[in-house]
Scaffold this motif. Structure first.
Motif, mmCIF file in Angstrom:
data_model
loop_
_atom_site.group_PDB
_atom_site.id
_atom_site.type_symbol
_atom_site.label_atom_id
_atom_site.label_comp_id
_atom_site.label_asym_id
_atom_site.label_seq_id
_atom_site.Cartn_x
_atom_site.Cartn_y
_atom_site.Cartn_z
ATOM 1 N N PRO A 1 -13.996 29.572 -71.531
ATOM 2 C CA PRO A 1 -14.236 28.894 -72.819
ATOM 3 C C PRO A 1 -13.657 27.487 -72.867
ATOM 4 C CG PRO A 1 -13.623 31.173 -73.202
ATOM 5 C CD PRO A 1 -13.473 30.931 -71.723
ATOM 6 N N SER A 2 -12.469 27.288 -72.290
ATOM 7 C CA SER A 2 -11.863 25.954 -72.298
ATOM 8 C C SER A 2 -12.705 24.964 -71.503
ATOM 9 C CB SER A 2 -10.440 26.006 -71.725
ATOM 10 O OG SER A 2 -10.451 26.499 -70.399
ATOM 11 N N GLU A 3 -13.308 25.428 -70.403
ATOM 12 C CA GLU A 3 -14.160 24.562 -69.590
ATOM 13 C C GLU A 3 -15.444 24.196 -70.329
ATOM 14 O OE1 GLU A 3 -13.007 26.024 -65.063
ATOM 15 O OE2 GLU A 3 -14.450 27.196 -66.233
ATOM 16 N N VAL A 4 -16.011 25.166 -71.031
ATOM 17 C CA VAL A 4 -17.214 24.907 -71.833
ATOM 18 C C VAL A 4 -16.896 23.878 -72.910
ATOM 19 C CG1 VAL A 4 -18.934 25.919 -73.378
ATOM 20 C CG2 VAL A 4 -18.100 27.235 -71.411
ATOM 21 N N LEU B 1 -14.562 16.572 -83.069
ATOM 22 C CA LEU B 1 -14.208 17.982 -82.878
ATOM 23 C C LEU B 1 -15.159 18.884 -83.661
ATOM 24 C CD1 LEU B 1 -10.311 17.758 -83.121
ATOM 25 C CD2 LEU B 1 -11.682 18.110 -81.061
ATOM 26 N N LEU B 2 -15.517 18.468 -84.863
ATOM 27 C CA LEU B 2 -16.445 19.248 -85.680
ATOM 28 C C LEU B 2 -17.824 19.288 -85.046
ATOM 29 C CD1 LEU B 2 -16.824 20.836 -88.291
ATOM 30 C CD2 LEU B 2 -17.385 18.690 -89.446
ATOM 31 N N HIS B 3 -18.250 18.159 -84.474
ATOM 32 C CA HIS B 3 -19.549 18.100 -83.784
ATOM 33 C C HIS B 3 -19.580 19.060 -82.601
ATOM 34 C CE1 HIS B 3 -23.163 16.442 -81.900
ATOM 35 N NE2 HIS B 3 -22.465 16.353 -80.778
ATOM 36 N N VAL B 4 -18.500 19.055 -81.799
ATOM 37 C CA VAL B 4 -18.422 19.953 -80.637
ATOM 38 C C VAL B 4 -18.401 21.406 -81.089
ATOM 39 C CG1 VAL B 4 -16.970 20.668 -78.699
ATOM 40 C CG2 VAL B 4 -17.280 18.231 -79.189
ATOM 41 N N LEU B 5 -17.639 21.698 -82.154
ATOM 42 C CA LEU B 5 -17.570 23.066 -82.669
ATOM 43 C C LEU B 5 -18.952 23.566 -83.088
ATOM 44 C CD1 LEU B 5 -16.079 25.577 -83.724
ATOM 45 C CD2 LEU B 5 -15.711 24.348 -85.869
ATOM 46 N N LYS B 6 -19.683 22.755 -83.852
ATOM 47 C CA LYS B 6 -21.008 23.163 -84.314
ATOM 48 C C LYS B 6 -21.967 23.349 -83.142
ATOM 49 C CE LYS B 6 -20.827 21.143 -88.953
ATOM 50 N NZ LYS B 6 -21.422 20.154 -89.893
ATOM 51 N N ASP B 7 -21.817 22.509 -82.119
ATOM 52 C CA ASP B 7 -22.658 22.621 -80.927
ATOM 53 C C ASP B 7 -22.388 23.933 -80.206
ATOM 54 O OD1 ASP B 7 -24.607 21.789 -79.217
ATOM 55 O OD2 ASP B 7 -23.347 20.418 -78.066
ATOM 56 N N LEU B 8 -21.105 24.266 -80.060
ATOM 57 C CA LEU B 8 -20.734 25.511 -79.392
ATOM 58 C C LEU B 8 -21.199 26.728 -80.195
ATOM 59 C CD1 LEU B 8 -17.104 24.578 -78.276
ATOM 60 C CD2 LEU B 8 -19.063 24.958 -76.772
#
Length: 215
Positions: free
Chosen positions: A66-69, A96-103
């Protein structure tokens, strides 16, 4: 309901010294990370079969942690903005919010719900397991809030798929110690889309909310 016992699944801990002890093995429980890992493996196999059907020979890629993703998505954005990866305090919240929503968009929100469903042999059994899961999640959420329990990552939250009980392990980060970490933990308990989806059609507004209000 006087017939329902609200309890938290527990286990024995025997201290042997200031820094060592014996911890009881928790039977029948699976870490939530194990469920996520199994989904990753299924996705990898499905991709290989899809490539084979298309006549394309591609060596399967290594399943990422998960950390690598997370960093694979975050690093290019930080680099584009000229922000150092090592300066966590400078990471903009918007990124960070953009990355969270993407994940979140790439991860199914019903992984746990499907595991509970597949572990049951009838609709009645599924209903009972889901109710037990809702009770257990509500009780542990309140206990975690009261004792300030942090470090609730996917290896520290377990589920007994036979009963629906949630089991928390590793109580080292408690009494709100998580608020003093380099990256402070601010949430009172873990309530992610996967945990919420497994509560059933009413989500947090059903059995979970009723029990939380009781506490």
């Amino acid at each position: 309901n006087g017939n329902v016992v609200y309890k938290a699944r527990h286990y024995s801990v025997t201290p042997l010294g200031p820094r060592s002890g014996l911890i009881q093995w928790v039977d029948g429980a699976t870490a939530l990370f194990g469920l996520y890992k199994r989904w990753q493996q299924r996705e990898a196999v499905a991709q290989v079969l899809k490539n084979q059907a298309a006549g394309v020979t591609i060596i399967p890629s290594t399943i990422l942690r998960p950390s690598e993703v997370f960093y694979n998505k975050l690093n290019p954005i930080l680099k584009e903005k000229g922000i150092s990866v090592d300066s966590r305090k400078e990471w903009p919240l918007s990124i960070l919010l953009h990355v969270l929503k993407d994940l979140m968009s790439e991860t199914p929100q019903d992984l746990l719900a499907k595991e509970l469903w597949c572990s049951c042999s009838s609709a009645l059994e599924w209903w009972e397991v889901t109710q037990t899961y809702s009770h257990s999640t509500a009780v542990m959420s309140m206990i975690g809030y009261i004792i300030g329990l942090g470090d609730r990552h996917l290896d520290n939250v377990l589920v007994d798929l036979a009963t629906g009980e949630i089991v928390h392990i590793d109580y080292n980060v408690c009494f709100e110690k998580g608020k003093n970490l380099r990256v402070p933990e601010k949430v009172p308990f873990r309530m992610t889309p996967n945990i919420e989806s497994a509560l059933g059609i009413t989500g947090v507004e059903g059995t979970f909310e009723h029990l939380v209000n009781m506490y």
